[in-house]
Design a protein around this motif. Structure first.
Motif, PDB file in Angstrom:
ATOM      1  N   SER A  18      -4.707   2.696  -0.438  1.00  0.00           N
ATOM      2  CA  SER A  18      -5.062   2.364   0.940  1.00  0.00           C
ATOM      3  C   SER A  18      -4.754   0.895   1.226  1.00  0.00           C
ATOM      4  O   SER A  18      -4.854   0.044   0.335  1.00  0.00           O
ATOM      5  N   ARG A  19      -4.398   0.633   2.472  1.00  0.00           N
ATOM      6  CA  ARG A  19      -4.071  -0.731   2.854  1.00  0.00           C
ATOM      7  C   ARG A  19      -5.317  -1.614   2.761  1.00  0.00           C
ATOM      8  O   ARG A  19      -5.210  -2.805   2.431  1.00  0.00           O
ATOM      9  N   THR A  20      -6.469  -1.027   3.034  1.00  0.00           N
ATOM     10  CA  THR A  20      -7.719  -1.798   2.937  1.00  0.00           C
ATOM     11  C   THR A  20      -7.906  -2.359   1.519  1.00  0.00           C
ATOM     12  O   THR A  20      -8.325  -3.503   1.342  1.00  0.00           O
TER      13      THR A  20
ATOM     14  N   SER B 188       0.841  -1.195   0.000  1.00  0.00           N
ATOM     15  CA  SER B 188       0.000   0.000   0.000  1.00  0.00           C
ATOM     16  C   SER B 188       0.880   1.250   0.000  1.00  0.00           C
ATOM     17  O   SER B 188       0.577   2.238  -0.659  1.00  0.00           O
TER      18      SER B 188
END
Lengths: 481, 481
Positions: A49-51, A43
């Motif tokens: 985003s890491r999501t 990310s």
């Protein structure tokens, strides 16, 4: 770095990342067991985003491409099917087989309409038959597509229907489209095809044999001529006057007559009622079959169009061809044939061999699009736009290219123009393109193209209103050179 | 009452109401200017929420079918295009035209596989080639379809592409599907077709002429035989042994050899590597073209399948045919041809006449479905299920119909069975159907059907696991009568 994200693309970041990882696994860049970058580092590297990374990784675990490894890392699934040997030879087109000597036909050598593949990128696209995608009711089509893809509906149509059409679509054609053209038939008289062009191909393959004479309008639809020609027909040209095609002595000797009575392709001249009755009665006298291509029938927005020639047919001598691609979107490739049951049965068997049937998801979506009124709404919208645009075309043509346009009270989406004697529309089209103007040379519409090099067609379904006067003025300037 | 709602239908109430009002306006039951029931009274009559009625009415105002009238009533738009005269004759199939005498071909008279149209409603559907719709990854397909229909993506493909294919789909085939079969080619060697059947039709129409000899496996794929036959070929049967088709003396005299080396249709016997090399070298010796139908290649889940015959081809003598309908859903009708560029160019021109191209929305959706890995995931899931089901089939067959199944180490989705000498699979199929069991008589797979009435095929892609032992037991009981 294996993965990169291009924010200028229209595809979502999630989709881009998923596609890249899948590709790397499938083509072996990421070997089975290989560790993927951690969600945190990926990310950070990609600035996303890491999501998003977690969602993509987890969906790939679910689908068997990745597995969760120790301490929340992810690996390529070690059981991912090992790649087949990439040991095959790269096929070079070796000149070993003499292909041309093996060809039973040479469709590639036929003259036909051509336009630049990237016509959408030119400022003045006077192309024909390509509606402006910006006008398409995308939300309505999407909604119909969603309904067609519901789990229960899909059970209806996901199987190969072998030779059958979607009964819902046949019903809509029978009850909503054909009655407007004065045609009243039963379901067994209707066959769905992969566009009107495919309808003509099926009819020709089923009926035309080497040496049979087929009459067609001169000028007329080049694809139809090419199809009949490919099946071995002798083409008999039927000249046009202001009432439509003429029933000549040559016509009387034909087995089949192909006509576009609604409005001639390409001149847009409709056939008068009197002429239609003559064709019907002569066809009876000489035991002929009439093939009616009622293309673009929905665009008769000026004088009220006559019902189809088929509506005058009491003996089943008229084979009627309709299109849904033109009125929905051309890439859809849906059309239909209306004819005698014996003929439809045989054409259905032929279509089974040729392709089985038109894609069933599109048949279902289209039937919903018609039944819920979206097709009608779209046509009315287009016709309002075309009517206004046609007036702008007339004004510009009469100002800059006076006397060149051929008249017609149909409406439609194009003008047919006769350039100065001795002018060559191929040269004009080439020069025009250099100036950003796309036009269609008209000669492929004639049986003898060389004598008709001065004709050309200007479509107005894809060009923005405000570009019309400018484009025509520029074109006129080129013609004067 | 004009409108009624059927709560047992799978379509939403809103959609039902909209469709009914649109139909009534279009077919003239509701004349222009007619007042509609008030939202309050209609909602009470139909027992649905008033909001639903308001939403439907308002969407129809927006689309020009209705207008808002005084005091919040609604009327049919008085400007709604007046109905065309419904004065046309109802077409009766008058026996005036002698249609059979006009048919250039009789595809309707060819023998072919048939199954009841309502096979899904039988408890034991041992049909072939129809995957269980319940297994299809509908959410993934829907998501890809949604992406393909985004406004920007649609601009790419909504136009008629004339002769071109979706470059994204060609790319996926070239980079993901063909390398697994050992085939490495450029984009120009690939043509998208309306299913594998359409691919064979195009090839035959382009290459086969009256009197040319075409060799094909005996038993073999009936649709291919019918296609070659329709184009005037003489069919030369190539008998099978446990290594696949035999290259006989008769084979040497053929112009074309049609083979299914991956696994013979219908016996599922793969062709050995040695035999493949023999076909390649003999084809070179006798200057022949091999047509390889690599149908269902993704279902080789037992022994690792050999690469395609095409992967051994260094001279461009092998025309390769692949299918996407089989591995996605059969109603999709998408396939492809891989071959020499000269051949592909000519086939593209022929396809332009026949149908222009496969529907562009489906091409785009399919390319996304492959590129995002859903195609792979789906195939792996199906193969797990087929592998287990195949074992259940073997157990049941060996218990109840010992000695009848023909062996093969391919996998696939069907078994080929030889019934007792003198038995007639047509009678068996008829009796089985009365008992809820759908089987396919095997005789259409033979050039001379009458001598092979005892063969039949049992597919297992559509039947539920738990129905297998029961269905086979019942079938065995019928065979013993």
């Amino acid at each position: 770095m294996l993965f990169s994200i291009d924010r200028s693309l229209k595809t979502s970041i999630q989709q881009q990342l998923r596609t890249k990882i899948v590709s790397s696994v499938i083509d072996g860049q990421l070997v089975p067991g290989a560790l993927l970058p951690s969600t945190r580092s990926l990310s950070r590297q990609l600035g996303i985003s890491r999501t998003t990374v977690v969602i993509v990784y987890e969906s790939l675990v679910e689908d068997g491409f990745l597995i969760a490894a120790d301490r929340s890392g992810f690996k390529v699934n070690p059981d991912y099917p090992a790649e087949p040997s990439s040991s095959g030879p790269v096929l070079n087109d070796a000149v070993v087989v003499n292909w041309p000597s093996r060809f039973a036909k040479r469709p590639g050598k036929q003259a036909n309409i051509s336009k630049p593949a990237d016509w959408q990128s030119y400022p003045y696209p006077f192309v024909y038959g390509q509606p402006d995608p910006a006008l398409f009711p995308l939300p309505a089509w999407r909604e119909c597509s969603r309904q067609a893809m519901s789990e229960l509906a899909m059970r209806d149509w996901s199987s190969d229907a072998i030779a059958q059409d979607d009964p819902l679509l046949v019903h809509e054609i029978k009850t909503k489209l054909l009655p407007r053209r004065g045609i009243f038939v039963s379901e067994d008289n209707i066959l769905i095809t992969a566009g009107a062009q495919n309808a003509l191909y099926l009819i020709a393959a089923q009926l035309v044999e080497k040496g049979l004479k087929v009459g067609m309008e001169e000028p007329g639809y080049p694809d139809a001529r090419n199809i009949f020609d490919l099946n071995g027909a002798d083409i008999e040209p039927l000249p046009l006057d202001e009432e439509g095609a003429l029933y000549t002595n040559g016509a009387a000797a034909c087995s089949f007559l192909f006509v576009t009575p609604g409005h001639n392709a390409p001149t847009t001249i409709p056939m008068t009622e009197e002429r239609r009755l003559e064709f019907i009665s002569k066809a009876r006298q000489f035991d002929q079959i009439l093939i009616e291509d009622d293309y673009e029938c929905e665009a008769g927005y000026l004088d009220r169009p006559l019902p189809a020639l088929k509506s005058l047919d009491t003996e089943g001598r008229v084979i009627y061809v309709g299109s849904l691609s033109k009125s929905i979107f051309p890439g859809l490739r849906l059309g239909y044939i209306v004819g005698d049951r014996q003929l439809i049965d045989e054409l259905r068997a032929l279509r089974r061999l040729m392709m089985r049937h038109a894609p069933s998801n599109n048949q279902r979506t289209t039937s919903l699009f018609i039944s819920q009124g979206h097709h009608d709404t779209y046509i009315r919208k287009l016709n309002r736009i075309y009517k206004a645009r046609r007036l702008m075309m007339i004004n510009a043509l009469d100002k800059y290219l006076p006397g060149m346009r051929q008249g017609s009270n149909f409406g439609g989406t194009s003008f047919w123009l006769k350039g100065p004697d001795g002018s060559d529309s191929r040269v004009l089209a080439r020069e025009a393109l250099k100036n950003g103007i796309v036009i269609e040379p008209g000669f492929p519409h004639f049986l003898d193209p060389r004598k008709h090099l001065n004709y050309f067609r200007l479509g107005f379904s894809s060009i923005a209103d405000k570009k019309i006067p400018e484009g025509i003025r520029e074109l006129a300037a080129l013609l004067k050179l």
